[in-house]
Each structure stands twice: as structure tokens, then as C-alpha cells.
Design a protein around this motif. Sequence first.
Motif, PDB file in Angstrom:
ATOM      1  N   THR A  96       0.812  -1.223   0.000  1.00 54.93           N
ATOM      2  CA  THR A  96       0.000   0.000   0.000  1.00 54.93           C
ATOM      3  C   THR A  96       0.839   1.264   0.000  1.00 54.93           C
ATOM      4  O   THR A  96       0.323   2.354  -0.236  1.00 54.93           O
TER       5      THR A  96
ATOM      6  N   GLY B 200      -4.460   7.391  -5.506  1.00 53.56           N
ATOM      7  CA  GLY B 200      -3.813   7.441  -4.208  1.00 53.56           C
ATOM      8  C   GLY B 200      -2.920   8.658  -4.056  1.00 53.56           C
ATOM      9  O   GLY B 200      -2.771   9.482  -4.969  1.00 53.56           O
TER      10      GLY B 200
ATOM     11  N   ALA C 109      -1.455   3.540  -2.430  1.00 52.93           N
ATOM     12  CA  ALA C 109      -2.706   2.891  -2.813  1.00 52.93           C
ATOM     13  C   ALA C 109      -3.887   3.797  -2.501  1.00 52.93           C
ATOM     14  O   ALA C 109      -3.877   4.528  -1.506  1.00 52.93           O
TER      15      ALA C 109
ATOM     16  N   GLY D 235      -5.186   3.544   1.886  1.00 52.06           N
ATOM     17  CA  GLY D 235      -3.919   3.611   1.177  1.00 52.06           C
ATOM     18  C   GLY D 235      -2.798   4.209   2.006  1.00 52.06           C
ATOM     19  O   GLY D 235      -3.005   4.822   3.054  1.00 52.06           O
TER      20      GLY D 235
ATOM     21  N   THR E  43      -0.567  -1.066  -4.843  1.00 52.62           N
ATOM     22  CA  THR E  43      -1.804  -1.779  -4.517  1.00 52.62           C
ATOM     23  C   THR E  43      -1.463  -3.246  -4.324  1.00 52.62           C
ATOM     24  O   THR E  43      -0.559  -3.778  -4.984  1.00 52.62           O
TER      25      THR E  43
END
Length: 637
Positions: free
Chosen positions: A445, A479, A490, A561, A631
Motif C-alpha cells: 500500500t 492514491g 494505494a 492507502g 496496490t
Amino acid sequence: MTTTTEPAAEFELDILRYGLIEVAREMNEALMRSAFSPVCRDILDCTTAIHIRSGDAWETAAQWEGCMQHAFTSPHIVNFVMDEFDLDTLQPGDVIFVNDPWRGTIHQSDVNLLRPVFVDGRVEFILHSTSHLVDLGGPIPGGFSNGTQTAFEEQIKLPPSLLYANDVPVRPLFNYILENNRVPQLVLGDLRALHGCLVVGERQLQALVARGGLDRVKAAGRYAIEATEASMRRGIAGIPDGDYTVEDFLDEDGVTDEPIPVRVTVKVRGDSMEIDFSGSGRQPLGNCGTAWCEAVRCIEAVKLMADPGTPVNSGTLRPIETLLPQGSVVCVLPPSSCSNHADIGARCINAVAGALSEAIGDRSIACDTGTALVISLGGIDTRPGHGGTPWGAFALTGGGWGGTWKEDGISFCVTPIGNCRTSVQEHVEIESPLIVAQHEMVADTAGAGRYRGGLGSVYTLTAQADTIVTVTCDRVRVGAPGAAGAGAGAPAFGWYIKDFDLARHADPLDLRPAEPLFGMFDADGRPDPNHGGFCRGARYSTGKFSGLVLKAGDAIRFLIGGGGGWGDPLARDLGRLERDLRDGLYSPEFAVLAFGAVLDGERIDRDATARRRAELAALRAAGTWSVPVATPLNWIL
């Protein structure tokens, strides 16, 4: 009481200015110890301040913040209120209440109590306590009335009003407040705590004045303000002169699906600065604009980057002018709704930080997560033994801060706009029909970079009684952006899980039992921030919604995120990257994709990685490779 006009030595002023800060700290600790709701007691959505008279105005000499944004808005709130309230009618022990965004507060949930402190029959100081209250009526518990378009649809809103007279509660106002909310027991407890900390503060401040003398204490307050101003100016002077423009976006306003531009130009001239939001989007139909507070709240970014070490007071604001176009997202006009202030505030700080990063180059920082992902919860507690009691709670899920020019970003924390704590899970479960099943960091993330961003988290909450849920989230489309060639963190996602069982549903990457609530998804329902569609196949077309009914036994899950990375990820130290892989912060798949790593078992092959990184650098120069958005990659469908 003795006073003196003799000039105090600098060391005496230093002692007394820290004495003022200590009084503010004592106030804040008294507030947190006696508060009833988790918003103030656990999350630290509160601040205490001491303002001194400065001619016909007031300046903030000392603060002790829990929630950072209150520290920046406090200097203006006292002037908004005292310009309107007749100072000559105030008596010792009077306390003024205000929660009107157009009179200085951030949104209607943030209540402010102001208490005059008399010395020799004259008001010389104003003590200030503020906190978010867990509820003040309106259409949904908690105050983030997503989907509303006017302030008339929100919580009760009061102009400056007398809440205590000579430390005696003004019963009609208390009755009005307590009869217009769902959890009067919590609100009454918090109002008493906000008042009690002012009583503590006055006692401590009067003792300080008795020891040091009024003139010296006020001189120390002015010295504190001037010292902070001088430090801020030194920091700004280190930024090259110029105009630096950045444009960022809110995903949408919860009513329409149009992104809202937030445009800022930071103009640096010598040791002063102008922050101009001209070109930002019109005031939204939904509730995600602010009435005025970006005039000062955005200065948090300057403070973080130019002068992080000095206490915040009125001197922090003196070198900076802010221009807010009326009728824009950063200065909505009444009766526009502005209960969701958190996302626009975070975005303004991101934009100013981005503009300053452009200015200072190799000392820049990347954006933080940019959304607090606030969850407001409430309902009737139907558990055995709880007798159908109304309840309310808040959760701050926590994301990551951006990487900097010298270190990785901080993981698993709330955005700088609040700088609050996440919820104390044990308290949530004792006081509410809720169970926090998961709250932990999630791999992949954090934005990739020479210095990565901080990691985001997964937050899974289950209900033991039917619960009304409001979710306030942005950074769903894109993000947190990276800086100096790094990748973005993320974005955020949400899911609903029926009949939750931790033994079966513990893996946050297993989407088989989960209904998408919001996010960027491909046609198969896989989270895909690079190529997916905004809220494709999801229950909501926004990350800002109210009125979700979480049925007893079900769960909601959010993935928050991380921060943006800093610098070229192809230059990340391989020792650091190996440690990230050992610690589970990145998966092997993402390390290959974003960092050009070539793995040999659990170790990185240095020579092969150098060759692969050279290949990716050439592809990037040709425009056929870019740093991927962070991600997780191993979703189970």
C-alpha cells in the motif's frame, strides 16, 4: 497582585512562555481525563489554548493540541467570537459557546468554549477549549452529514452564546443542546469536561501571574509569538523566491460524480509567503467544502516543511497571507453544507506541500494518505443488559505519511490535518456494540520510491446490534501522489461482508465473501487503481455516504492507502528493500514490478537487479514504463 513594568531578562521570558504552555498542557490533560466520549478522550480531537489581549484583538500565546487543525484555527476563532460578544458585559466564571463555521469553527460538530480571565478587574486573557462532540442532532449520528446540501440539514448551530454564567450552567441552553442529540449522557459529560479544563486553566494561569507579574507574563506571551514568527520567517527565507502552482482533486462531493479541483499557487518572497487558491473549483453541492478555515489550516504544510520545531501560536501565521475565492470549495458561502471538512482540509495541505516540494526540490516530502477515512457510528444497543441505550462512536482508520528526502514515510497513522490517534479498540468494544476484528498494516500500500511512503491499513468492524454508519473517504480515484519521480500510494476501498466470521474472513485480500462499497475495480471486481473504473460494480458511487445499515453479525472492511514515495524507486537501497520483503511490507511480486528487483529465493540478486533496473530506466525514458501505483496484487476472487 503585583505587576512590574521593568523589562524581564530573556531567560525569565523563556521560563514564563513555557509556563504558559504548561498551563495549556494541564488544561488539555484535564479535558482528556474527564471527557466521556472516545472522540476527545481517546482520539484526541481536541485542543486547549491561551489568548492574550493585543490592543483591540487577541493573539494566541500558548496551545496544547491533540488535533493539529484546531491549533491553527484557534487564533481566529477567538477574534470572530470576541468581535461579536460584548466584552464589557462578561463576568468572572462566564463561558461562551460557539459552533458556527461562519464564526470561526471548522464544522458544527466542533464546539468551542471561551472563558475570560480577569486580572485586577480587566479581561487580560481568554482561555479556549475545543473538541468534536460525538453528536449534536441532524440526520445521522456523528455530524458528517454526507449527501446534504445546506447547513439547515445538519446539526444544531449556535452563534456565540453564554453556556455558563459565573460558573453556573445556563439551563435553557443546556436543555436545548441535550434535547437535540442522540447521546445526551456523552454530550453532557464532554461539555462539563470542556468547562472544567477552563477552570483548571484559570487557576493555573492566575498562579503564574501571581508569581511572575501580569506585565511579565503578557510580555512572555508576546515573546513566544515573536520567537515563533522569527523562526517561521527564517524557514520561509530558506525557500527560493518564486511562484509554485499545484492542482489536486477531491474525488467528488457525494452528490455529483465530478472531481473537484483544488488549485494553489504558493508565492514566496523573502521571509513571507502568499497562498492563493484562485482557480479552485466552485463550492460543491455536497458537504465537502469549508467555510473559511483553509485560510489558516493549509499553513500546517508550511509549518511541517519550513519550521517543524517551534510551538504553534499566532506567530506561526504572521508571515503568511492566504487568498480564498468566495463561493469556492475552500470558502463556501452560507447556507452551504460544510460538515465534511476533513477531505478538503487534507487536500489543501497536500497541495501546499506539493507546491513547496516543487520549490525546495531535494528537501521535499511526498503527500500523505490525504484522507482520514472517518467512520461515524451509532444506534440503539440491543445487547442483553444494555437496555436499548442510544450510543455513538467514531473510528479513525489511519493511513501513511509520505516519504521524505531522507527517510521512509511513517506508517499506520492519521493524516497531519488531525495528527490524532486511531481509536482505542478495547474502549470501542466495551462502550459500543462493535468488535474491531482487524486493524493492521497491509503490504503493497506504500508508494514506491527511493524512500517509500508509509503503509496503509485494513480496518474491519463487526456489529453486535444494527448500526447506522457514515463513511467519509476520499483518495478513491487516485492514491497519494509521490514526489521526485516516485510512485503513488494505494487508494482507498470498502467492502460489506455478511455473517462475518474471523476464522473464514480474516484474509483482507480474499474478496469472495465481500460486496464492494467503493473503490477502483476492473470488470471482474478486482481492485485496480491503474486501469479500473471508479466505483464500478460497487454499492455506492462515492466514498462519502450516510445511512448504511450494518446489520448485527455483519462487517464492513476498509483498505486505506499509504503515503506517496519519494525519489526514484530504481534507486532504493537493496538492503532496505530486502528488509521490507522480510517484514512483509512489500510482496515479491510488487518488488519486481515497482523496484526492478530480481529475486533469488529470499535474497535479491544484486547484479541481475542492476541490469533490470537499467532496462526499466531506459523504458521509462522512452515513455513505455512508469512507476505503478501501489496496490496489493494477490487478490482472491
